[in-house]
Design a protein around this motif. Structure first.
Motif, PDB file in Angstrom:
ATOM      1  N   ALA A 114       0.859  -1.184   0.000  1.00 19.46           N
ATOM      2  CA  ALA A 114       0.000   0.000   0.000  1.00 19.46           C
ATOM      3  C   ALA A 114       0.893   1.230   0.000  1.00 19.46           C
ATOM      4  CB  ALA A 114      -0.920  -0.005   1.207  1.00 19.46           C
ATOM      5  N   ALA A 115       0.794   2.040  -1.070  1.00 16.27           N
ATOM      6  CA  ALA A 115       1.720   3.164  -1.231  1.00 16.27           C
ATOM      7  C   ALA A 115       0.985   4.352  -1.826  1.00 16.27           C
ATOM      8  CB  ALA A 115       2.886   2.749  -2.122  1.00 16.27           C
ATOM      9  N   ALA A 116       1.668   5.505  -1.839  1.00 12.44           N
ATOM     10  CA  ALA A 116       1.119   6.734  -2.407  1.00 12.44           C
ATOM     11  C   ALA A 116       2.281   7.542  -2.994  1.00 12.44           C
ATOM     12  CB  ALA A 116       0.378   7.536  -1.346  1.00 12.44           C
ATOM     13  N   ASN A 117       1.912   8.441  -3.935  1.00 15.95           N
ATOM     14  CA  ASN A 117       2.887   9.353  -4.549  1.00 15.95           C
ATOM     15  C   ASN A 117       4.002   8.611  -5.278  1.00 15.95           C
ATOM     16  OD1 ASN A 117       1.475  11.570  -3.462  1.00 15.95           O
ATOM     17  ND2 ASN A 117       2.594  11.369  -1.526  1.00 15.95           N
ATOM     18  N   PHE A 118       3.648   7.526  -5.988  1.00 14.53           N
ATOM     19  CA  PHE A 118       4.661   6.791  -6.740  1.00 14.53           C
ATOM     20  C   PHE A 118       4.333   6.776  -8.230  1.00 14.53           C
ATOM     21  CE2 PHE A 118       1.391   3.812  -5.449  1.00 14.53           C
ATOM     22  CZ  PHE A 118       1.086   3.142  -6.617  1.00 14.53           C
ATOM     23  N   GLY A 119       3.392   7.629  -8.662  1.00 11.54           N
ATOM     24  CA  GLY A 119       2.965   7.621 -10.039  1.00 11.54           C
ATOM     25  C   GLY A 119       1.790   6.687 -10.226  1.00 11.54           C
ATOM     26  N   ARG A 120       1.452   6.514 -11.541  1.00 14.35           N
ATOM     27  CA  ARG A 120       0.342   5.613 -11.837  1.00 14.35           C
ATOM     28  C   ARG A 120       0.681   4.808 -13.083  1.00 14.35           C
ATOM     29  NH1 ARG A 120      -2.385  10.459 -11.269  1.00 14.35           N
ATOM     30  NH2 ARG A 120      -3.045  10.456 -13.474  1.00 14.35           N
ATOM     31  N   LEU A 121       0.509   3.539 -12.999  1.00 16.00           N
ATOM     32  CA  LEU A 121       0.738   2.631 -14.127  1.00 16.00           C
ATOM     33  C   LEU A 121       2.148   2.791 -14.698  1.00 16.00           C
ATOM     34  CD1 LEU A 121      -2.691   2.959 -16.018  1.00 16.00           C
ATOM     35  CD2 LEU A 121      -2.024   1.318 -14.270  1.00 16.00           C
ATOM     36  N   ASN A 122       3.052   3.112 -13.819  1.00 14.17           N
ATOM     37  CA  ASN A 122       4.427   3.369 -14.273  1.00 14.17           C
ATOM     38  C   ASN A 122       5.375   2.310 -13.719  1.00 14.17           C
ATOM     39  OD1 ASN A 122       3.909   4.383 -11.704  1.00 14.17           O
ATOM     40  ND2 ASN A 122       5.565   5.896 -11.814  1.00 14.17           N
ATOM     41  N   ILE A 123       5.045   1.021 -14.024  1.00 13.48           N
ATOM     42  CA  ILE A 123       5.863  -0.070 -13.503  1.00 13.48           C
ATOM     43  C   ILE A 123       7.330   0.102 -13.867  1.00 13.48           C
ATOM     44  CG2 ILE A 123       6.263  -2.563 -13.686  1.00 13.48           C
ATOM     45  CD1 ILE A 123       3.295  -2.958 -14.007  1.00 13.48           C
ATOM     46  N   GLY A 124       7.566   0.628 -15.065  1.00 12.76           N
ATOM     47  CA  GLY A 124       8.961   0.768 -15.514  1.00 12.76           C
ATOM     48  C   GLY A 124       9.782   1.701 -14.669  1.00 12.76           C
ATOM     49  N   GLN A 125       9.153   2.544 -13.867  1.00 13.04           N
ATOM     50  CA  GLN A 125       9.889   3.467 -12.999  1.00 13.04           C
ATOM     51  C   GLN A 125      10.078   2.924 -11.583  1.00 13.04           C
ATOM     52  OE1 GLN A 125       7.487   7.193 -13.717  1.00 13.04           O
ATOM     53  NE2 GLN A 125       9.559   8.022 -13.958  1.00 13.04           N
ATOM     54  N   LEU A 126       9.475   1.715 -11.309  1.00 14.25           N
ATOM     55  CA  LEU A 126       9.438   1.219  -9.934  1.00 14.25           C
ATOM     56  C   LEU A 126      10.298  -0.021  -9.767  1.00 14.25           C
ATOM     57  CD1 LEU A 126       5.573   1.404  -9.374  1.00 14.25           C
ATOM     58  CD2 LEU A 126       7.264   3.197  -8.928  1.00 14.25           C
ATOM     59  N   SER A 127      10.806  -0.187  -8.545  1.00 11.05           N
ATOM     60  CA  SER A 127      11.447  -1.445  -8.163  1.00 11.05           C
ATOM     61  C   SER A 127      11.219  -1.656  -6.673  1.00 11.05           C
ATOM     62  CB  SER A 127      12.948  -1.428  -8.486  1.00 11.05           C
ATOM     63  OG  SER A 127      13.622  -0.477  -7.667  1.00 11.05           O
ATOM     64  N   VAL A 128      11.039  -2.924  -6.266  1.00  9.64           N
ATOM     65  CA  VAL A 128      10.797  -3.277  -4.861  1.00  9.64           C
ATOM     66  C   VAL A 128      11.762  -4.383  -4.484  1.00  9.64           C
ATOM     67  CG1 VAL A 128       9.148  -4.194  -3.192  1.00  9.64           C
ATOM     68  CG2 VAL A 128       8.352  -2.678  -5.012  1.00  9.64           C
ATOM     69  N   SER A 129      12.340  -4.245  -3.282  1.00  9.30           N
ATOM     70  CA  SER A 129      13.188  -5.312  -2.752  1.00  9.30           C
ATOM     71  C   SER A 129      12.723  -5.684  -1.357  1.00  9.30           C
ATOM     72  CB  SER A 129      14.655  -4.893  -2.732  1.00  9.30           C
ATOM     73  OG  SER A 129      14.856  -3.842  -1.789  1.00  9.30           O
ATOM     74  N   VAL A 130      12.861  -6.975  -1.028  1.00 11.87           N
ATOM     75  CA  VAL A 130      12.542  -7.484   0.311  1.00 11.87           C
ATOM     76  C   VAL A 130      13.790  -8.175   0.830  1.00 11.87           C
ATOM     77  CG1 VAL A 130      11.095  -9.028   1.662  1.00 11.87           C
ATOM     78  CG2 VAL A 130      10.110  -7.777  -0.263  1.00 11.87           C
ATOM     79  N   GLY A 131      14.304  -7.682   1.921  1.00 11.56           N
ATOM     80  CA  GLY A 131      15.537  -8.267   2.467  1.00 11.56           C
ATOM     81  C   GLY A 131      16.687  -8.188   1.480  1.00 11.56           C
ATOM     82  N   GLY A 132      16.688  -7.144   0.615  1.00  9.34           N
ATOM     83  CA  GLY A 132      17.762  -6.971  -0.359  1.00  9.34           C
ATOM     84  C   GLY A 132      17.563  -7.751  -1.633  1.00  9.34           C
ATOM     85  N   SER A 133      16.526  -8.599  -1.722  1.00 15.11           N
ATOM     86  CA  SER A 133      16.271  -9.384  -2.928  1.00 15.11           C
ATOM     87  C   SER A 133      15.072  -8.798  -3.664  1.00 15.11           C
ATOM     88  CB  SER A 133      15.996 -10.850  -2.569  1.00 15.11           C
ATOM     89  OG  SER A 133      17.142 -11.427  -1.973  1.00 15.11           O
ATOM     90  N   ASP A 134      15.121  -8.918  -5.006  1.00 17.66           N
ATOM     91  CA  ASP A 134      14.097  -8.308  -5.843  1.00 17.66           C
ATOM     92  C   ASP A 134      12.726  -8.941  -5.600  1.00 17.66           C
ATOM     93  OD1 ASP A 134      13.276  -6.545  -8.002  1.00 17.66           O
ATOM     94  OD2 ASP A 134      12.959  -8.398  -9.129  1.00 17.66           O
ATOM     95  N   CYS A 135      11.711  -8.062  -5.504  1.00 17.91           N
ATOM     96  CA  CYS A 135      10.312  -8.493  -5.453  1.00 17.91           C
ATOM     97  C   CYS A 135       9.713  -8.111  -6.799  1.00 17.91           C
ATOM     98  CB  CYS A 135       9.585  -7.798  -4.299  1.00 17.91           C
ATOM     99  SG  CYS A 135       7.914  -8.426  -3.977  1.00 17.91           S
ATOM    100  N   GLU A 136       9.543  -9.084  -7.666  1.00 13.57           N
ATOM    101  CA  GLU A 136       9.149  -8.829  -9.053  1.00 13.57           C
ATOM    102  C   GLU A 136       7.732  -8.248  -9.101  1.00 13.57           C
ATOM    103  OE1 GLU A 136       8.156 -11.323 -13.132  1.00 13.57           O
ATOM    104  OE2 GLU A 136       9.234 -12.302 -11.492  1.00 13.57           O
ATOM    105  N   ILE A 137       7.650  -7.009  -9.695  1.00 11.60           N
ATOM    106  CA  ILE A 137       6.358  -6.315  -9.771  1.00 11.60           C
ATOM    107  C   ILE A 137       5.510  -6.962 -10.854  1.00 11.60           C
ATOM    108  CG2 ILE A 137       5.200  -4.131 -10.250  1.00 11.60           C
ATOM    109  CD1 ILE A 137       7.670  -2.709  -9.137  1.00 11.60           C
ATOM    110  N   SER A 138       4.258  -7.294 -10.473  1.00 16.01           N
ATOM    111  CA  SER A 138       3.329  -7.895 -11.434  1.00 16.01           C
ATOM    112  C   SER A 138       2.269  -6.911 -11.892  1.00 16.01           C
ATOM    113  CB  SER A 138       2.658  -9.130 -10.816  1.00 16.01           C
ATOM    114  OG  SER A 138       1.978  -8.772  -9.621  1.00 16.01           O
ATOM    115  N   SER A 139       1.887  -5.967 -11.049  1.00 17.08           N
ATOM    116  CA  SER A 139       0.885  -4.969 -11.443  1.00 17.08           C
ATOM    117  C   SER A 139       0.868  -3.852 -10.411  1.00 17.08           C
ATOM    118  CB  SER A 139      -0.505  -5.594 -11.551  1.00 17.08           C
ATOM    119  OG  SER A 139      -0.949  -6.037 -10.280  1.00 17.08           O
ATOM    120  N   ILE A 140       0.326  -2.724 -10.828  1.00 16.55           N
ATOM    121  CA  ILE A 140       0.128  -1.605  -9.905  1.00 16.55           C
ATOM    122  C   ILE A 140      -1.240  -1.002 -10.173  1.00 16.55           C
ATOM    123  CG2 ILE A 140       2.591  -1.094  -9.766  1.00 16.55           C
ATOM    124  CD1 ILE A 140       2.118   1.257 -11.628  1.00 16.55           C
TER     125      ILE A 140
END
Length: 1133
Positions: free
Chosen positions: A307-333
């Motif tokens: 759950a987030a805010a102020n990160f744009g909209r439908l802009n997966i290409g601008q986003l990245s998420v990591s959990v414990g330093g490992s990539d969390c592959e984005i599937s949709s926003i």
């Protein structure tokens, strides 16, 4: 014309000239025959000299007259313009035609074809402009197809077939509004390239089309220059305008329709992105995998939502998420957050979640960097959090409020890190309590508005429940306090004690509870949803102290805590919910008084010879206790109630099973008579045995003309009193059941006076008062009196007699009161109504016999004559009258005070004494002589040595003089002519009696008499051998008719006599003897004088001679005898 033409390779054209010369001039060469002649040359004419190149459309832009783009629709204005771009769009003015179609097939070009007018194209022929001229276009859905036809010379609308032409491929255009214009993703074309301006981005979606003339992209209101379309209509690339750092809406416009779903982040605006929670998408727990490598991404641990805010909209290409330093592959926003596939870890842990936007790491709640602010839980923490209570932000939580709740607990920081509200979720009443803040001992959230009642608290950490044994109370929960149980057996006034309060809808939330004892607040030690433990103070006097519980400010129903022996409980009756079966656990309602209302200090005990048990209390009121009884075997059990050790002393017993059968003896109304249809309450008392003493298990019903129940007011083992229902006049059966066991017999109670009782006789020998013994009993034979001694009364000479028993429906046994000698009326009353009666004789009243008459007057030994005895003081009670004739009872006795009638038995011949006994005393003959009935044998019969009448074969009965006589002989075929004398006598008497009966029926006063009887053996060789039987008996009989009987009547009567005698063959006597009467009769001739002389002569002959004279005499006799008979046809003679 030249045979060959050289084309200009640059544009595949050739120029033509015309030269005109004067006469004599060679126009071809220009040579002149005379120099004075002149020639003129035309301007060049350019013509194609190679095949036309196929045209290609790249865009069609719709413009207004003011050069503003507009939507292409089915109807265009005359001043609109279409700007067409492409390649190979013509080589000369008028050589291009623009055509539109609803299908992707080029239509024929004619005057009716939907198309533009021919246009003028200019070199280099890559674009032209045309006016729609107000034409109407047919759209297929939201599409229309454009075609360009290019010819190698200018053509008009009516195509000239001799010119070479080429047509472009179908070019789709959006017509009207786009169906399903969707943007799914916007981002840099180069992975994770920071967007600051001038970078190429890729926009993906659906239904983009490929007409750049209708397509525009703006970012922050600035044009994003189209770089390329992908032919599938799902992808477009453009170059971003230069903008300052921020989040800008991406507006994708096709044919005037806008899509603004996407937003792009510029510069360092990603630093303003915030994350509030991380949660598993499907509501499942994120688990660890001991066999996985830390950070392993395939297979993943599950999809999480950030759950987030102020990160744009439908802009997966601008986003990245990591959990414990490992990539969390984005599937949709979407507008609320980001979904990604969490990596695996091998141990239960919490891992930091980091979100990067446009190359910048975002911040979490409270501006903490996400690497230290928000964590994703894997598995379950070693020590689970727990909630103890929750404090609302308002004093009373009502249905319309959305209170802030502060949950107090322990170890609320799972894994020792800050709370992740996405995985530490609290629900109240099934709805999420919106997270506000948390630390290790508090969790603050905003609860929703909910309906009144106790709303359950459900908290989970990564799918594992958090201990929270309470609810949040909204409004009035309708709390009920049922008991207050002290920690001591006896609560004395001098002691303080720990008391456990039990009830419903407490909620269990300490912050919303308070307790008072007699308006004094007491400390709460512990709580649960149904219990509250408090410490109560000592008191100075015995009392029932009111205990009040408040839940969310609302007071629950109270109970009284008993100090000392303030109450003295009393048990009146016990009512089970159904008939109690042996070894069952019935629900019991114990009725009484001074029970109080505190189930915690009340005990109900059942005890008996077959076992003991305690009743589990369900509820208590001052006069009613409801409890579940113990399982006990068949028997009766004493019920005792104890209130704070004070025990009831009543002896009410509850019955299990059917240990005894109730007996009903009588039903006694409290008012006589028991009125029908009465508006006044009437009570009845049922007398019997084995009723027990618990009216809660006794039922009384009345059935008959109407059915109803009797409302019971009291019960003892031998009596039941109840209020009789209002019923119409009739007899009603009183049915008694005790614990479902019906009484062994029922009694009928009478309403009104529907029947009249009748006393038929009184049986008993009763001594007079001077000799009267106590308990002399008599039996009244009666009818229509019912069977309820409670409504019966018997009086003798107005003195009441005690009813002892009603052994049957027609007899009543009673004790006779002491009275002097006499004959007294016995009156029987049923519900106050009396009927016919008889007199009871007491002592010796001096009965006498005056005489006896019989019918018939001459009594034969086999007859049962009707007897009439006259005399005095016989009374009218056949129950006290005995009549004997010759030591045998006279049957059918009817008695009046001066006469007795009865039927005497058949007796031996002789004088038989007549004896009359009244109340055990023999009546005396009035003249002092014995009264007898003479039994004699009829004429023609004789008395045997055993005093029986037997037939005399040769005797002829004495016939009274005067009368008309008819003589007949009846032949009877029999099995045995040597039958016993009594059988032969019965046979002859049957014939005589039948003849009398048949003749007298037609001619009254007629009687038959016996004549001679003869026997013939079948084997004797006599004239009877023709009767094919074992023997024959001939019976002579004489029928004597009264003088004056008409001959025709005598004929009819004799015919009836014959038929009657023949019918005797069907009687048991004749069948037993094998006797069959002949159908016809022998009619003997009347005796004459000459016949008598012949008989005398024969007699003389017999007396004088022997041998032959004797034989002759016999023959003559037989002949003469033969002549006396009239042989009827078919007779045996």
């Amino acid at each position: 014309m030249p045979s060959t033409v050289t084309c200009n390779a640059a544009d595949a054209t050739v120029k033509f000239f015309v030269r005109y010369c004067l006469t004599g001039l060679d126009a071809t060469t220009g040579a002149t025959s005379a120099s004075s002649r002149q020639c003129v040359v035309s301007l060049p004419k350019t013509l194609p000299c190679a095949p036309v190149t196929a045209p290609v459309l790249t865009s069609i832009i719709v413009m207004t007259s003011a050069n503003v783009r507009k939507q292409f629709s089915s109807t265009m204005r005359t001043d609109d313009k279409l700007v067409v771009r492409g390649t190979g769009l013509g080589i000369a003015s008028g050589s291009v035609v623009l055509v539109f179609s609803s299908t992707d097939t080029m239509p024929a070009v004619s005057g009716t074809t939907q198309r533009s007018a021919p246009v003028t194209s200019s070199s280099p022929y890559t674009s032209f402009t045309v006016s729609p001229n107000g034409e109407t276009y047919t759209c297929s859905g939201s599409r229309v197809y454009a075609f360009v036809r290019v010819c190698n010379e200018a053509v008009n609308a009516d195509a000239v077939t001799r010119f070479s032409c080429r047509v472009s491929a179908a070019f789709p255009m959006v017509c009207g509004n786009v169906d399903g214009l969707v943007v799914t993703n916007v981002g840099p074309s180069t992975t994770r390239q920071r967007i600051t301006g001038g970078q190429e981005i890729t926009i993906k979606g659906h239904n983009f089309g490929n007409n750049t003339g209708q397509y525009q992209v703006e970012i922050g209101g600035q044009d994003c220059g189209i770089v390329a379309f992908v032919a599938d209509g799902k992808t477009v690339r453009c170059t971003t305008p230069t903008l300052e750092g921020g989040i800008y809406t991406v507006n994708v416009r096709i044919n005037g329709l806008n899509n603004t779903d996407a937003a792009l982040v510029y510069g360092d605006a990603g630093l303003s992105a915030t994350v509030s929670s991380v949660a598993e998408v499907d509501g499942k727990a994120i688990s660890f995998n001991e066999t996985a490598a830390d950070g392993q991404t395939s297979p993943n641990a599950g999809t999480v939502f950030i759950a987030a805010a102020n990160f744009g909209r439908l802009n997966i290409g601008q986003l990245s998420v990591s959990v414990g330093g490992s990539d969390c592959e984005i599937s949709s926003i979407d507008s609320k957050g980001i979904r990604c596939k969490a990596p695996q870890f091998k141990n239960a842990t919490a891992k930091a979640v980091v979100l990067s936007v446009n190359g910048q790491t975002s911040k979490g709640s409270g501006d903490a960097i996400l690497s230290t602010g928000l964590f994703l839980y894997y598995g379950t923490p070693a020590v689970m959090p727990s909630f103890i209570y929750a404090t609302p932000s308002v004093a009373m939580v009502n249905e319309s409020t959305t209170p802030s709740l502060t949950f107090n607990g322990t170890y609320l920081k799972a894994f020792g890190v800050d709370v992740n509200p996405g995985q530490f979720v609290v629900k109240v009443g099934g709805s999420v309590c919106q997270f506000a803040a948390a630390d290790n001992v508090t969790y603050v959230c905003t609860a929703p508005a909910l309906s009144a009642g106790v709303q359950p608290v459900d908290a989970q950490v990564n799918g594992k429940s958090v201990a929270a044994n309470f609810g949040i109370v909204y409004g009035n929960p309708q709390a009920v306090l049922t008991s207050a149980m002290p920690s001591v057996t006896y609560l004395d006034t001098s002691m303080a004690a720990i008391v456990t309060l039990t009830g419903m809808n407490f909620g269990g939330n300490l912050a919303q509870l308070s307790v008072k004892v007699v308006n004094e607040s007491v400390p709460i030690l512990s709580v649960s949803p149904t219990t509250i433990t408090v410490s109560v103070p000592a008191k100075t006097v015995e009392q029932a102290a009111e205990v009040l519980v408040q839940v969310n400010g609302y007071t629950a129903s109270s109970v009284n805590l008993v100090y000392g022996q303030f109450y003295s409980p009393k048990v009146k009756w016990v009512v089970p919910d159904a008939d109690i079966q042996s070894n069952s656990k019935p629900v019991l309602m114990v009725y009484g008084s001074e029970f109080g209302n505190n189930a915690g200090q009340v005990q109900v005990q059942l005890s008996g010879t077959n076992g003991n048990g305690t009743c589990d209390i369900i509820s208590v009121a001052d006069s009613i206790i409801r409890c579940t009884g113990p399982s006990l075997p068949q028997g009766m059990y004493l019920v005792t109630v104890t209130v704070n050790t004070k025990v009831s002393t009543e002896t009410i017993r509850v019955i299990y099973g059917k240990p005894q059968v109730p007996v009903v003896n009588s039903v006694i109304p409290d008012k006589t008579p028991l009125a029908a249809n009465s508006s006044v309450s009437q009570g009845i008392t049922i007398v019997g045995s084995s009723f027990g003493n618990n009216m809660g298990q006794v039922k009384v019903g009345l059935s008959g003309a109407g059915n109803s129940t009797c409302d019971i007011t009291s019960v003892s083992d031998t009596q039941i009193t109840c209020v009789a229902p209002n019923l119409p006049a009739a007899w009603y059966t009183v049915n008694v059941k005790v614990n479902g066991q019906s009484a062994s017999a029922s009694v009928d109670v009478v309403y009104g006076q529907p029947l009249t009782p009748m006393v038929l006789s009184i049986v008993g020998t009763i001594a007079a008062s001077s000799n009267n013994q106590t308990g002399q009993k008599a039996t009244a034979i009666a009818k229509d009196f019912g069977n309820n001694r409670g409504q019966l009364s018997i009086s003798i000479n107005n003195v009441s007699a005690t009813i002892v028993d009603i052994p049957s429906s027609d007899s009543i046994v009673f004790n006779v009161p002491s009275l002097p000698t006499g004959s007294y009326p016995v009156v029987l009353a049923v519900n106050g109504k009396t009927g016919s009666t008889v007199n009871l004789v007491i002592g010796d009243v001096g009965s006498t016999i005056a005489g006896v008459k019989t019918v018939p007057e001459a009594v034969r030994p086999w007859q049962t004559p009707a007897v009439t005895i006259t005399g005095t003081k016989f009374g009218n009670n056949i129950g006290q009258v005995q009549v004997t004739v010759g030591k045998s009872s006279c049957s059918g006795v009817q008695v009046a005070d001066t006469s007795i009638t009865c039927t005497a038995p058949a007796l031996e011949s002789g004088n038989q004494p007549v004896v009359v006994i009244i109340n055990g005393v023999v009546a005396k003959a009035a003249n002092g002589t014995n009264i007898i009935i003479a039994y004699t044998c009829p004429s023609g019969f004789k008395t045997s040595n055993t005093s029986e009448c037997i037939v005399d074969l040769n005797a002829v009965a004495d016939i009274p003089p005067g009368g008309i006589q008819e003589r007949r002989t009846k032949s009877i075929a029999v099995d045995d002519i040597d039958m016993p004398d009594d059988d032969l006598s019965d046979l002859v008497l049957a014939i005589i009696d039948k003849a009398t009966a048949e003749a007298s029926t037609l001619v009254p006063g007629t009687k038959a008499y016996k004549g001679a009887v003869r026997k013939f053996a079948a084997a004797s060789g006599s004239r009877r051998t023709m009767l094919e039987t074992k023997g024959t008996i001939e019976v002579d009989y004489i029928v004597n008719f009264p003088v004056g009987t008409k001959p025709e009547d005598i004929t009819k009567a004799m015919a009836a006599v014959n038929d009657g005698i023949v019918s005797l063959a069907n009687t048991p006597l004749f069948q037993r003897l094998g006797a069959v009467p002949a159908k016809d009769e022998i009619v003997p001739a009347e005796p004459k004088d000459d016949d008598n002389k012949k008989k005398v002569a024969i007699g003389v002959g017999v007396g004088v001679g022997v041998g032959v004279p004797l034989l002759i005499a016999i023959v003559v006799f037989l002949v003469l005898r033969r002549k006396q008979q009239v042989v009827q046809p078919g007779s045996s003679a």
